[in-house]
Structures are given as structure tokens and as C-alpha cells.
Design a protein around this motif. Structure first.
Motif, PDB file in Angstrom:
ATOM      1  N   VAL A   1       0.832  -1.209   0.000  1.00  0.00           N
ATOM      2  CA  VAL A   1       0.000   0.000   0.000  1.00  0.00           C
ATOM      3  C   VAL A   1       0.865   1.258   0.000  1.00  0.00           C
ATOM      4  O   VAL A   1       0.633   2.188  -0.788  1.00  0.00           O
ATOM      5  CB  VAL A   1      -0.975   0.001   1.197  1.00  0.00           C
ATOM      6  CG1 VAL A   1      -1.718   1.326   1.289  1.00  0.00           C
ATOM      7  CG2 VAL A   1      -1.959  -1.159   1.078  1.00  0.00           C
ATOM      8  N   LEU A   2       1.871   1.309   0.866  1.00  0.00           N
ATOM      9  CA  LEU A   2       2.746   2.488   0.888  1.00  0.00           C
ATOM     10  C   LEU A   2       3.501   2.630  -0.426  1.00  0.00           C
ATOM     11  O   LEU A   2       3.758   3.746  -0.881  1.00  0.00           O
ATOM     12  CB  LEU A   2       3.724   2.407   2.057  1.00  0.00           C
ATOM     13  CG  LEU A   2       3.112   2.611   3.437  1.00  0.00           C
ATOM     14  CD1 LEU A   2       4.166   2.450   4.523  1.00  0.00           C
ATOM     15  CD2 LEU A   2       2.449   3.981   3.544  1.00  0.00           C
TER      16      LEU A   2
ATOM     17  N   GLN B   1       2.288   1.647  -3.411  1.00  0.00           N
ATOM     18  CA  GLN B   1       1.298   2.107  -4.385  1.00  0.00           C
ATOM     19  C   GLN B   1       0.936   3.581  -4.191  1.00  0.00           C
ATOM     20  O   GLN B   1       0.635   4.287  -5.164  1.00  0.00           O
ATOM     21  CB  GLN B   1       0.042   1.248  -4.295  1.00  0.00           C
ATOM     22  CG  GLN B   1       0.247  -0.177  -4.761  1.00  0.00           C
ATOM     23  CD  GLN B   1      -0.919  -1.094  -4.415  1.00  0.00           C
ATOM     24  OE1 GLN B   1      -1.930  -0.655  -3.892  1.00  0.00           O
ATOM     25  NE2 GLN B   1      -0.750  -2.375  -4.695  1.00  0.00           N
ATOM     26  N   LEU B   2       0.957   4.047  -2.956  1.00  0.00           N
ATOM     27  CA  LEU B   2       0.619   5.448  -2.675  1.00  0.00           C
ATOM     28  C   LEU B   2       1.734   6.425  -3.047  1.00  0.00           C
ATOM     29  O   LEU B   2       1.542   7.631  -3.016  1.00  0.00           O
ATOM     30  CB  LEU B   2       0.271   5.624  -1.195  1.00  0.00           C
ATOM     31  CG  LEU B   2      -1.027   4.975  -0.728  1.00  0.00           C
ATOM     32  CD1 LEU B   2      -1.161   5.092   0.793  1.00  0.00           C
ATOM     33  CD2 LEU B   2      -2.221   5.625  -1.413  1.00  0.00           C
TER      34      LEU B   2
ATOM     35  N   VAL C   1       4.659   6.703  -1.448  1.00  0.00           N
ATOM     36  CA  VAL C   1       5.496   7.064  -0.297  1.00  0.00           C
ATOM     37  C   VAL C   1       6.913   6.515  -0.491  1.00  0.00           C
ATOM     38  O   VAL C   1       7.903   7.203  -0.235  1.00  0.00           O
ATOM     39  CB  VAL C   1       4.878   6.549   1.020  1.00  0.00           C
ATOM     40  CG1 VAL C   1       5.809   6.781   2.199  1.00  0.00           C
ATOM     41  CG2 VAL C   1       3.523   7.190   1.252  1.00  0.00           C
TER      42      VAL C   1
END
Length: 78
Positions: A41-42, A44-45, A47
Motif C-alpha cells: 500500500v505504501l 502504491q501510494l 510514499v
């Protein structure tokens, strides 16, 4: 086979705005490559890309492992 033991002390830099300080510490230790361990998730975001860009600006290469889970289980760590 020769057996060697070495210790790498953990350095934790936490708090608002600490990323630049953490990267300065990496550079001060003359590390040339960082392994970023995170979850997907991080990544994909974006970050992780931000961290990689800051590292690259200091000529520090990086590799990403984004197969972890938040609050990983023992099996995930293995």
C-alpha cells in the motif's frame, strides 16, 4: 567455511519531518545502498518513491521489498 560475527546497531529516527535526518545519518555512515522494507500500500501510494528520490539525491541506491503486512506475523517475517 569461516564464521564471523558482527553487530549492526539499530538506529531509529522518528518524528515529524525526520526523513531528511534519517537520510543524513545513512550518508554519514557511508552506506551506498538501502533496502526499503514496506507493504504494498505504501508503495502504491508513492510514499516509497519519495524516499527513493531523497536517497537518490544523496547518491544512495535503493531496492524495495514490499511484501510485508502491517503488524506482520511470524510467518510473514520468515
Amino acid at each position: 567455511m569461516t564464521i564471523a560475527t558482527f553487530f549492526i546497531p539499530a538506529v531509529n529516527v522518528i518524528g515529524s519531518g525526520c526523513l531528511r535526518q534519517a537520510i543524513a545519518a545513512i550518508k554519514d555512515h557511508h552506506f551506498r545502498h538501502a533496502l526499503i522494507v514496506t507493504d504494498s500500500v505504501l508503495n502504491q501510494l508513492g510514499v516509497v518513491r519519495q524516499v527513493q528520490d531523497l536517497l537518490a539525491a544523496e547518491q544512495i541506491e535503493s531496492s524495495v521489498f514490499d511484501g510485508t503486512h502491517p503488524n506482520p506475523t511470524c510467518r510473514n517475517v520468515e
